[in-house]
Design an enzyme around this catalytic site. Structure first.
Site, PDB file in Angstrom:
ATOM      1  N   ARG A 164      33.591  38.879  41.773  1.00  0.00           N
ATOM      2  CA  ARG A 164      32.245  39.283  42.161  1.00  0.00           C
ATOM      3  C   ARG A 164      31.250  38.291  41.558  1.00  0.00           C
ATOM      4  O   ARG A 164      31.443  37.808  40.450  1.00  0.00           O
ATOM      5  CB  ARG A 164      31.931  40.686  41.652  1.00  0.00           C
ATOM      6  CG  ARG A 164      32.588  41.793  42.465  1.00  0.00           C
ATOM      7  CD  ARG A 164      32.065  43.161  42.055  1.00  0.00           C
ATOM      8  NE  ARG A 164      32.467  43.551  40.717  1.00  0.00           N
ATOM      9  CZ  ARG A 164      31.670  43.596  39.666  1.00  0.00           C
ATOM     10  NH1 ARG A 164      30.397  43.291  39.764  1.00  0.00           N
ATOM     11  NH2 ARG A 164      32.133  43.965  38.488  1.00  0.00           N
ATOM     12  N   TYR A 179      36.008  36.840  48.745  1.00  0.00           N
ATOM     13  CA  TYR A 179      36.630  37.676  47.716  1.00  0.00           C
ATOM     14  C   TYR A 179      36.262  39.154  47.925  1.00  0.00           C
ATOM     15  O   TYR A 179      35.103  39.477  48.221  1.00  0.00           O
ATOM     16  CB  TYR A 179      36.198  37.202  46.311  1.00  0.00           C
ATOM     17  CG  TYR A 179      36.618  38.184  45.251  1.00  0.00           C
ATOM     18  CD1 TYR A 179      37.942  38.250  44.844  1.00  0.00           C
ATOM     19  CD2 TYR A 179      35.719  39.106  44.735  1.00  0.00           C
ATOM     20  CE1 TYR A 179      38.352  39.197  43.929  1.00  0.00           C
ATOM     21  CE2 TYR A 179      36.118  40.060  43.807  1.00  0.00           C
ATOM     22  CZ  TYR A 179      37.434  40.102  43.409  1.00  0.00           C
ATOM     23  OH  TYR A 179      37.841  41.052  42.521  1.00  0.00           O
ATOM     24  N   LYS A 200      31.967  48.263  46.724  1.00  0.00           N
ATOM     25  CA  LYS A 200      30.897  48.226  45.722  1.00  0.00           C
ATOM     26  C   LYS A 200      29.518  48.242  46.392  1.00  0.00           C
ATOM     27  O   LYS A 200      28.601  48.899  45.919  1.00  0.00           O
ATOM     28  CB  LYS A 200      31.035  46.972  44.857  1.00  0.00           C
ATOM     29  CG  LYS A 200      32.371  46.847  44.134  1.00  0.00           C
ATOM     30  CD  LYS A 200      32.606  47.978  43.171  1.00  0.00           C
ATOM     31  CE  LYS A 200      33.809  47.693  42.283  1.00  0.00           C
ATOM     32  NZ  LYS A 200      34.139  48.841  41.405  1.00  0.00           N
ATOM     33  N   HIS A 252      30.892  55.042  39.445  1.00  0.00           N
ATOM     34  CA  HIS A 252      32.029  54.135  39.202  1.00  0.00           C
ATOM     35  C   HIS A 252      33.068  54.896  38.374  1.00  0.00           C
ATOM     36  O   HIS A 252      33.256  54.618  37.190  1.00  0.00           O
ATOM     37  CB  HIS A 252      31.498  52.908  38.445  1.00  0.00           C
ATOM     38  CG  HIS A 252      32.451  51.760  38.361  1.00  0.00           C
ATOM     39  ND1 HIS A 252      32.361  50.811  37.371  1.00  0.00           N
ATOM     40  CD2 HIS A 252      33.502  51.391  39.133  1.00  0.00           C
ATOM     41  CE1 HIS A 252      33.317  49.899  37.535  1.00  0.00           C
ATOM     42  NE2 HIS A 252      34.020  50.230  38.593  1.00  0.00           N
ATOM     43  N   SER A 258      34.376  47.799  34.235  1.00  0.00           N
ATOM     44  CA  SER A 258      35.466  47.048  34.857  1.00  0.00           C
ATOM     45  C   SER A 258      36.449  46.553  33.803  1.00  0.00           C
ATOM     46  O   SER A 258      36.035  46.090  32.736  1.00  0.00           O
ATOM     47  CB  SER A 258      34.914  45.849  35.630  1.00  0.00           C
ATOM     48  OG  SER A 258      34.270  46.300  36.782  1.00  0.00           O
ATOM     49  N   CYS A 264      38.456  48.219  31.931  1.00  0.00           N
ATOM     50  CA  CYS A 264      38.550  49.039  30.723  1.00  0.00           C
ATOM     51  C   CYS A 264      39.439  50.261  30.926  1.00  0.00           C
ATOM     52  O   CYS A 264      39.393  51.209  30.140  1.00  0.00           O
ATOM     53  CB  CYS A 264      37.172  49.452  30.250  1.00  0.00           C
ATOM     54  SG  CYS A 264      36.251  48.082  29.523  1.00  0.00           S
ATOM     55  N   LYS A 268      40.289  52.326  34.052  1.00  0.00           N
ATOM     56  CA  LYS A 268      40.194  53.427  35.016  1.00  0.00           C
ATOM     57  C   LYS A 268      41.483  53.576  35.815  1.00  0.00           C
ATOM     58  O   LYS A 268      42.028  54.671  35.940  1.00  0.00           O
ATOM     59  CB  LYS A 268      39.034  53.196  36.003  1.00  0.00           C
ATOM     60  CG  LYS A 268      37.667  53.466  35.422  1.00  0.00           C
ATOM     61  CD  LYS A 268      36.569  53.321  36.471  1.00  0.00           C
ATOM     62  CE  LYS A 268      36.520  51.957  37.095  1.00  0.00           C
ATOM     63  NZ  LYS A 268      36.280  50.858  36.160  1.00  0.00           N
ATOM     64  N   THR A 269      41.953  52.466  36.398  1.00  0.00           N
ATOM     65  CA  THR A 269      43.141  52.549  37.241  1.00  0.00           C
ATOM     66  C   THR A 269      44.334  53.034  36.413  1.00  0.00           C
ATOM     67  O   THR A 269      45.165  53.799  36.898  1.00  0.00           O
ATOM     68  CB  THR A 269      43.410  51.190  37.914  1.00  0.00           C
ATOM     69  OG1 THR A 269      42.286  50.879  38.748  1.00  0.00           O
ATOM     70  CG2 THR A 269      44.659  51.215  38.767  1.00  0.00           C
ATOM     71  N   ASP A 326      38.471  54.414  41.268  1.00  0.00           N
ATOM     72  CA  ASP A 326      37.328  53.507  41.089  1.00  0.00           C
ATOM     73  C   ASP A 326      35.970  54.122  41.416  1.00  0.00           C
ATOM     74  O   ASP A 326      34.996  53.814  40.765  1.00  0.00           O
ATOM     75  CB  ASP A 326      37.539  52.242  41.942  1.00  0.00           C
ATOM     76  CG  ASP A 326      36.661  51.078  41.502  1.00  0.00           C
ATOM     77  OD1 ASP A 326      36.709  50.723  40.308  1.00  0.00           O
ATOM     78  OD2 ASP A 326      35.912  50.529  42.333  1.00  0.00           O
ATOM     79  N   ARG A 340      44.362  40.484  42.326  1.00  0.00           N
ATOM     80  CA  ARG A 340      44.287  41.899  42.711  1.00  0.00           C
ATOM     81  C   ARG A 340      45.398  42.301  43.677  1.00  0.00           C
ATOM     82  O   ARG A 340      45.890  41.484  44.451  1.00  0.00           O
ATOM     83  CB  ARG A 340      42.950  42.172  43.417  1.00  0.00           C
ATOM     84  CG  ARG A 340      41.716  41.911  42.556  1.00  0.00           C
ATOM     85  CD  ARG A 340      41.207  43.168  41.910  1.00  0.00           C
ATOM     86  NE  ARG A 340      40.196  42.916  40.898  1.00  0.00           N
ATOM     87  CZ  ARG A 340      39.477  43.888  40.331  1.00  0.00           C
ATOM     88  NH1 ARG A 340      39.660  45.149  40.673  1.00  0.00           N
ATOM     89  NH2 ARG A 340      38.603  43.610  39.396  1.00  0.00           N
TER      90      ARG A 340
END
Ligand code: GTP
Ligand code: MN
Ligand code: MN
Length: 622
Positions: free
Chosen positions: A87, A227, A236, A256, A278, A280, A282-283, A303, A403
């Site tokens: 991004r 991307y 997003k 988020h 991002s 940190c 979550k997934t 996400d 990714r």
């Protein structure tokens, strides 16, 4: 850009797929075609046949290659241009009519000025290319208020990715047309037209990039990047930046956040939403495998969460996406076996990871043992002992932001409630960040207002930060810093307003976690990953009022025996240091929070000032 009905340039172009009849869509498409001048148009239907033909096309163009059918069925691999890998926050704009509405945390340009700049860029930008038209819906098609968009892009890679990440195609268009629904126009171009006979490159893009949002008009313009975060405009750009502005106006929340269902040994179900910045976790948390016997987790999202109050006064969350667009490095059987299982079912797009000699993918952290030979994300031969040919020996085989893009339906622990358009009632909201000190493992807020203060002061430091150094922090309110579509102060005020209007007994309880505390040698003291289930269990027990907590100036902490640490491999000292709070660290934190709030300007919510004063006086003097 005026057009005469029936004489549009659009109608004279070679076309595949079914033409829409939606009047506003046709009008917009006519404008786009006249401006961007594609050679052909494809109206996407989202079918398997379409997937196959677009893959063939991209293989022929050299953009992607098919992976080994036995290892990753129906999956493809793409390498981007080395300058188009993430991004681009510096080129991301919130073009509100009034500059003050974009606030201090967003880039801004006047809408008319931005449109002038971008119209020049878009002029003829699709010459030599096919334009893909993708009707999509964020969230359920049968939601009470379905949120439609139409993305137009000159990238088939984008069309394939949108099919995984959103509900996209003929069915969506049918509902839009039957109900006359409005939609968010999302215009995307890689910004590389092809003049007569000019050969294409494998990954077309442009060094000039703009990711632009017009929040009042509910419109998105993206230029120059292929991307995912810049080009899959449903994610997003729509589901966070534009949706956060919709949510402010309509009284809900676009966040988020991951969503998970935690199930106790007796079958009691808890729904938890959690916001971490991002990269940190979550997934990872969304697909957690608990180490506490008898407890289970089901995944609802990893996400983005859209949350609205139901008629019963409770806050309900849905995941507007249909896929995972996850960070590949660090994902492995040891850390996230459920993500690995989802990926192994195939039907996925891998970008900027490494390739094994037998046509499978690999990235750092997937396996303990590195394969001896790979092709790296730049296409070079890469050896475990010497790195890439012609590169440095320490260069990773996969790009750090490589990714996987995988259908959520392939997650082995997907919750059946994922299909419920009304979502799930949230019991607890968790904020988190990456802090090597100061922030304890878990803290419960005293109430909603205090919880919003916790979220608003959320902060994270990069792992590259010097060991033991204090103060090099980025504040990331509710983990939404790069995604708030309006003024950060108004955003926090919106959270406060929703809580003030609600029945306090029905509001989710709010917690703050930190998996990343380190000791003086820089080692993580908390083992994390599956062991985070011990924290989730405490959260659940606090929701039900089954365990006591210790009141401190920073909030409610577990008692000495509050956390279930049965069978956990951690020393008593480490455990104590991870869970406790140190008053002096917080006396140092108060002025840092004060400086952060100063950036909000005069719109800073009064409640945040009150919370900070309360914290300061409760901490007292050393
Ligand atoms: P985005 O998808 O970019 O929004 O990020 P995300 O929040 O989904 O991040 P993700 O789950 O991909 O986080 C990955 C990083 O966090 C990796 O470096 C993981 O190793 C690390 N991580 C996740 N959970 C834990 C944990 O419990 N402890 C530690 N120490 N690291 C963790
Ligand atoms: Mn994210
Ligand atoms: Mn993620």
């Amino acid at each position: 850009m005026s057009t005469t009905v029936g004489l549009s340039l659009r109608n004279s172009l070679p076309t595949t797929g079914d033409q829409p009849t939606h009047p506003r869509l046709l009008e917009w498409l006519d404008e786009v075609v006249e401006l961007c001048r594609p050679d052909a148009i494809h109206y996407c239907d989202g079918s398997d046949e379409e997937w196959d033909s677009l893959v063939d096309l991209l293989v022929a163009a050299g953009t992607v290659q098919r992976l080994n059918e036995d290892r990753k069925p129906n999956s493809i691999y793409a390498r981007t241009d080395p300058d188009d890998v993430a991004r681009v926050e510096d080129s991301t704009f919130i073009c509100s009519v009034d500059e003050r509405d974009a606030g201090p945390t967003n880039n801004w340009m006047a809408p008319a000025e931005m449109k002038r700049v971008m119209t020049q860029l878009y002029d003829g930008c699709m010459v030599g290319r096919t334009m893909y038209v993708m009707p999509f819906c964020m969230g359920h098609l049968d939601a009470k208020d379905p949120k439609f968009g139409v993305e137009v892009s000159d990238s088939a890679y984008v069309a394939l990715s949108m099919r995984i990440m959103t509900r996209m195609g003929a069915e969506v268009l049918r509902v839009m047309e039957e109900t006359g629904a409005d939609f968010v126009p999302c215009l995307h171009s890689v910004g590389m037209p092809l003049s007569d006979g000019q050969p294409d490159v494998a990954w077309p893009c442009n060094s000039t990039k703009y990711i632009v949002h017009f929040p009042e008009e509910r419109m998105i313009w993206s230029y120059g990047s292929g991307y995912g975060g810049n080009s899959l405009l449903g994610k997003k750009c729509y589901a966070l930046r534009i949706a956060s502005a919709m949510a402010r106006d309509e009284g809900w929340l676009a966040e988020h956040m991951l969503i998970l269902k935690l199930i106790s040994p007796t079958g009691r179900e808890y729904h938890i939403a959690a916001a971490f910045p991002s990269a940190c976790g979550k997934t990872n948390l969304a697909m957690l495998q608990p180490t506490v016997p008898g407890w289970r987790v089901e995944t609802l999202g990893d996400d983005i969460a859209w949350m609205r109050f139901g008629e019963d006064g409770r806050l309900y969350a849905t995941n507007p996406e249909t896929g995972f667009f996850g960070v590949a490095p660090g994902t492995g059987a040891a850390t996230n076996p459920n993500a690995m299982a989802a990926i192994d079912r195939g039907n996925s797009i891998f970008t900027n990871v490494a390739l094994t000699p037998d046509g499978d993918v690999w990235w750092e952290g997937m396996t303990k043992e590195k394969p001896a030979v790979l092709t790296d994300w730049k296409g070079r031969t890469w050896r475990a002992e010497s790195g890439p040919e012609g590169g440095r020996p320490d260069e990773t085989a996969a790009h750090p932001n490589s990714r996987f893009c995988t259908p959520i339906g392939q997650c082995p622990i997907l919750s059946p409630d994922y299909d419920n358009p009304d979502g799930v009632p949230i019991d607890a909201i968790i904020f988190g960040g990456r802090r090597e000190n100061t922030v304890p493992l878990v803290t419960q807020s005293r109430d909603w207002r205090h919880g919003v203060f916790m979220g608003a002061t959320c902060s994270s430091e990069s792992t590259a930060a010097a060991k033991g150094a204090v103060g090099v922090l980025r504040r990331d309110p509710m983990a939404m810093l790069p995604f708030i579509g309006y003024h950060v102060a108004d955003y926090v005020q919106h959270w406060l307003n929703l809580g003030a209007k609600a029945d306090p007994d029905k509001l989710p309880k709010i917690f703050y976690v930190n998996w990343f505390r380190r000791d003086c040698s820089g080692r993580f003291m908390w083992p994390g990953f599956g062991e985070n289930s011990r924290v989730l269990k405490w959260v659940a027990e606090r929701v039900d009022g089954l365990v006591d907590a210790v009141e401190t100036p920073i909030g409610l902490l577990p008692t000495a025996d509050g956390l279930d640490v049965d069978g956990l491999d951690i020393s008593a000292d480490d455990l104590h240091d991870v869970v406790r709070y140190q008053p002096q660290e917080w006396r140092d934190e108060v002025p840092r929070i004060g400086r952060w709030f100063d950036t909000f300007g005069w719109r800073l919510p009064r409640d945040l000032v009150d919370e900070l004063r309360q914290l300061e006086s409760a901490l007292g003097q050393p």
